[in-house]
Design a protein around this motif. Structure first.
Motif, PDB file in Angstrom:
ATOM      1  N   PHE A 149      12.387  -5.933  -8.893  1.00 15.76           N
ATOM      2  CA  PHE A 149      11.249  -5.270  -9.538  1.00 15.76           C
ATOM      3  C   PHE A 149      10.553  -4.360  -8.542  1.00 15.76           C
TER       4      PHE A 149
ATOM      5  N   TRP B 265      -8.746  -3.072  -3.992  1.00 14.78           N
ATOM      6  CA  TRP B 265      -8.451  -2.648  -2.618  1.00 14.78           C
ATOM      7  C   TRP B 265      -9.363  -1.536  -2.148  1.00 14.78           C
ATOM      8  N   GLN B 266      -9.468  -0.477  -2.951  1.00 12.26           N
ATOM      9  CA  GLN B 266     -10.099   0.729  -2.406  1.00 12.26           C
ATOM     10  C   GLN B 266     -11.596   0.779  -2.637  1.00 12.26           C
TER      11      GLN B 266
ATOM     12  N   MET C 225      -5.980  -2.622  -9.322  1.00  8.65           N
ATOM     13  CA  MET C 225      -5.637  -2.641  -7.909  1.00  8.65           C
ATOM     14  C   MET C 225      -6.554  -1.713  -7.119  1.00  8.65           C
TER      15      MET C 225
ATOM     16  N   LEU D  52       0.664  -6.541   2.794  1.00 13.94           N
ATOM     17  CA  LEU D  52      -0.664  -6.096   3.228  1.00 13.94           C
ATOM     18  C   LEU D  52      -1.671  -7.227   3.118  1.00 13.94           C
ATOM     19  N   PHE D  53      -1.501  -8.050   2.094  1.00 15.66           N
ATOM     20  CA  PHE D  53      -2.408  -9.193   1.926  1.00 15.66           C
ATOM     21  C   PHE D  53      -2.337 -10.108   3.139  1.00 15.66           C
TER      22      PHE D  53
ATOM     23  N   ASP E 122      -3.337  -0.124 -12.583  1.00 15.23           N
ATOM     24  CA  ASP E 122      -3.643   0.680 -11.388  1.00 15.23           C
ATOM     25  C   ASP E 122      -5.149   0.711 -11.124  1.00 15.23           C
TER      26      ASP E 122
ATOM     27  N   ILE F 182      -3.829 -12.395  -5.081  1.00 14.93           N
ATOM     28  CA  ILE F 182      -3.909 -12.238  -3.627  1.00 14.93           C
ATOM     29  C   ILE F 182      -4.755 -11.018  -3.276  1.00 14.93           C
ATOM     30  N   SER F 183      -4.715  -9.977  -4.111  1.00 13.65           N
ATOM     31  CA  SER F 183      -5.524  -8.791  -3.795  1.00 13.65           C
ATOM     32  C   SER F 183      -7.011  -9.122  -3.840  1.00 13.65           C
TER      33      SER F 183
ATOM     34  N   VAL G 228      -4.208   3.664   2.966  1.00  6.51           N
ATOM     35  CA  VAL G 228      -4.645   4.433   1.793  1.00  6.51           C
ATOM     36  C   VAL G 228      -4.059   5.836   1.841  1.00  6.51           C
TER      37      VAL G 228
ATOM     38  N   VAL H 217       4.428 -11.943 -11.576  1.00  2.00           N
ATOM     39  CA  VAL H 217       4.295 -11.022 -10.448  1.00  2.00           C
ATOM     40  C   VAL H 217       2.947 -10.324 -10.501  1.00  2.00           C
TER      41      VAL H 217
ATOM     42  N   THR I 158       0.066 -10.916  -7.637  1.00  2.00           N
ATOM     43  CA  THR I 158      -0.400  -9.760  -6.875  1.00  2.00           C
ATOM     44  C   THR I 158      -1.904  -9.568  -7.058  1.00  2.00           C
TER      45      THR I 158
ATOM     46  N   TYR J 217       4.714  -4.373  -5.479  1.00  2.00           N
ATOM     47  CA  TYR J 217       4.188  -5.735  -5.455  1.00  2.00           C
ATOM     48  C   TYR J 217       4.439  -6.371  -4.101  1.00  2.00           C
TER      49      TYR J 217
ATOM     50  N   PHE K 117      -4.185  -8.490   6.101  1.00  2.00           N
ATOM     51  CA  PHE K 117      -5.642  -8.453   5.999  1.00  2.00           C
ATOM     52  C   PHE K 117      -6.251  -9.842   5.949  1.00  2.00           C
TER      53      PHE K 117
ATOM     54  N   VAL L 195       2.124  -4.919  -1.460  1.00  2.00           N
ATOM     55  CA  VAL L 195       0.787  -5.510  -1.569  1.00  2.00           C
ATOM     56  C   VAL L 195       0.770  -6.910  -0.953  1.00  2.00           C
ATOM     57  N   ALA L 196       1.844  -7.671  -1.167  1.00  2.00           N
ATOM     58  CA  ALA L 196       1.894  -9.031  -0.622  1.00  2.00           C
ATOM     59  C   ALA L 196       1.871  -8.991   0.904  1.00  2.00           C
TER      60      ALA L 196
ATOM     61  N   PHE M 239      -6.705   0.307   7.560  1.00  2.00           N
ATOM     62  CA  PHE M 239      -6.924   0.361   6.111  1.00  2.00           C
ATOM     63  C   PHE M 239      -6.806   1.803   5.605  1.00  2.00           C
TER      64      PHE M 239
ATOM     65  N   LEU N 215      -8.760 -11.161  -0.944  1.00  2.00           N
ATOM     66  CA  LEU N 215      -9.262 -10.455   0.241  1.00  2.00           C
ATOM     67  C   LEU N 215     -10.731 -10.110   0.061  1.00  2.00           C
TER      68      LEU N 215
ATOM     69  N   LEU O 144      -1.221   2.004  -1.503  1.00  2.00           N
ATOM     70  CA  LEU O 144      -1.924   1.319  -2.593  1.00  2.00           C
ATOM     71  C   LEU O 144      -1.935   2.166  -3.853  1.00  2.00           C
ATOM     72  N   LYS O 145      -1.076   3.176  -3.892  1.00  2.00           N
ATOM     73  CA  LYS O 145      -1.082   4.078  -5.035  1.00  2.00           C
ATOM     74  C   LYS O 145      -0.159   3.537  -6.113  1.00  2.00           C
ATOM     75  N   TRP O 146      -0.696   3.274  -7.298  1.00  2.00           N
ATOM     76  CA  TRP O 146       0.116   2.677  -8.354  1.00  2.00           C
ATOM     77  C   TRP O 146       0.576   3.712  -9.370  1.00  2.00           C
ATOM     78  N   GLU O 147      -0.272   4.683  -9.680  1.00  2.00           N
ATOM     79  CA  GLU O 147       0.135   5.656 -10.678  1.00  2.00           C
ATOM     80  C   GLU O 147       0.952   6.745 -10.001  1.00  2.00           C
TER      81      GLU O 147
END
Lengths: 351, 121
Positions: free
Chosen positions: B58, A328-329, A324, B68-69, A321, A167-168, B112, A160, A164, B62, B72, B65-66, B108, A171, B117-120
């Motif tokens: 899970f 992305w950003q 990613m 959004l991919f 993190d 694919i990220s 944001v 996974v 991810t 993830y 875009f 993100v898929a 976009f 782009l 796109l925030k992971w933490e």
């Protein structure tokens, strides 16, 4: 009827030429990928003040062959709870896809055999770059199918993460090439190479695009500092934890084929492909010019492969993190900025 | 004519790649030893007994993100034909594409700001 006509019109001489070239390139690609494994271990060894493999032949020169034979002779273990068909299919897809990507690369100027031109490119597709993107993104299936079919928590997490990540970065990779396409007005890799004759290498015009594309190539190949799919300390082996024998070898070997192809595409798109400054003024006959151009391209490819390995043993791994966030950003806005800047400069200064 | 040959070559390359993989897989299947035991076929779980099934739900991130991919990637594909024809389209084409990219950027920044796109935590 149309099919029959097409069949009758085939140029069998040309097809034979292409078959010969397919065979040669296959051997070259596999050879370089195999010796990349040795080069990686040797470079790692030198950087860490070790000797590296030196038992199989002089300087360990037979090591890749020994490794290959070993992985064929090993027992293949399929976990009892795994999905058997998909478990086998995963590495097969990964390797097949890796071997498909180099079909569009122009390897050098045309050779002349008995006065007839012999193109050193398997297929000069007019959608060149898009073809390579399409094929590269299929590699995700191999990883995802393999990781899921293993029925192992580590494998699933690794798969996974890997998909991810891939694919990220695809782009940013796609966006970073748009300025190059704008400058060359073509998607064909042959045209893009021809546009870079002399000192007109794209790296000098588009340094930002080069940096972004190079970083994305590292991420696409799951190489350090982006090898989060196979972080040994947390995920054992990532998506290939459960794999053994040739199936594992296909995953690992496919990665080196990918590194070779990435290095080639970077050389073609940014480092002038088979051109070097002053190549036309050497006064060589066309055949010698062709051979020199092939050597030039391969010198660039080997240098890029070396940089890939250099980075692997120099830079520590990103956190997920951070990875990613970078993809992305940071990269996507930078790419868009680069496109707009290129467009602006081209609109203002070329006419 | 040339284009047909080119795609035929891609097909041949695919046949070679598939053939190589199939031959190698068959070879290792025939050559390698086969001594299966129950314990050997257990999944790796860092030395402890396997707990439950691995196919658990899970993190939704993830999946986001898929999605959004896909969004875009389609928009990037729209940029390619424009980039090929950039010189031919001239200033008008450039301004039109600025509008397209601006629309893309609005989406976009929405993602944001929304924390997609925030992971933490």
């Amino acid at each position: 009827m149309l099919v029959l006509n097409t069949f009758a019109n085939w140029n069998w001489v040309l097809i034979t030429d292409k078959l010969i070239l397919i065979g040669i390139l296959f051997a070259v690609a596999l050879g370089i990928a195999a010796y990349s494994t040795l080069a990686e271990r040797k470079i790692a060894a030198f950087m860490q003040d070790r000797i590296g493999p030196d038992r199989a032949g002089f300087f360990g020169i037979l090591q890749p062959i020994v490794d290959g034979v070993k992985s064929i002779m090993k027992e293949e273990i399929i976990p009892g709870r795994a999905h058997k068909f998909l478990f086998i299919l995963g590495p097969c897809i990964f390797m097949t896809v890796a071997l498909m990507t180099y079909a569009i690369i122009p390897w050098g100027k045309d050779l002349f055999i008995n006065g007839k031109p012999f193109s050193l490119q398997l297929a000069d597709l007019n959608v060149g770059i898009l073809y390579s993107f399409a094929i590269v993104s299929l590699g995700v299936y191999g990883i995802m199918i393999g990781g899921w079919a293993s029925n192992n928590k580590f494998s699933l997490l690794g798969a996974v993460r890997a998909s991810t990540q891939m694919i990220s970065y695809e782009l940013a990779m796609g966006l970073s090439l748009i300025p190059i396409v704008m400058m060359a007005s073509s998607l064909s890799l042959r045209d893009i190479t021809e546009a870079q004759a002399g000192w007109n290498w794209n790296i000098f015009y588009q340094p930002l695009a080069f940096i972004i594309f190079f970083t994305c190539a590292l991420a696409e190949c799951n190489r350090t500092p982006f090898d989060l799919a196979e972080t040994e300390s947390e995920l054992i082996g990532g998506y290939h934890t459960e794999y053994s024998s040739m199936k594992l070898a296909l995953f690992l070997f496919g990665e080196y084929v990918n590194v070779f192809v990435s290095a080639t595409i970077i050389s073609i798109l940014f480092l002038g492909g088979y051109h070097f400054p002053g190549m036309e003024n050497l006064g060589l006959s066309p055949n010698w010019l062709s051979i020199v151009s092939i050597c030039t391209l391969f010198a660039k490819i080997f240098f890029m492969i070396f940089v890939f390995m250099w980075i692997r043993w120099t830079i520590p791994r990103f956190r997920y993190d951070q990875l990613m966030k970078l993809g992305w950003q940071i990269f996507i806005p930078l790419c868009i900025l680069n496109i707009l800047a290129t467009g602006l400069v081209m609109t203002l200064f070329t006419r | 004519m040339m284009q047909e040959i080119d795609y035929l070559v891609i097909l041949l390359q695919l046949m070679l790649a598939v053939g190589f993989v199939v031959v190698v897989m068959l070879l290792t299947h025939l050559v390698g030893p086969k001594r299966k035991t129950k314990l050997k076929q257990e999944n790796t779980e860092a030395g402890i007994k396997v707990v439950g099934n691995a196919r658990l739900p899970f993190n939704i991130k993830y999946f986001v993100v898929a999605i959004l991919f896909v969004l875009f990637d389609v928009e990037i594909i729209f940029l390619y034909p424009w980039a090929v024809n950039f010189k031919a389209l001239g200033t008008t084409g450039f301004i039109e594409m600025i509008i397209f990219i601006a629309t893309l950027l609005i989406g976009f920044f929405y993602i944001v700001k929304k924390g997609g796109l925030k992971w933490e935590k």
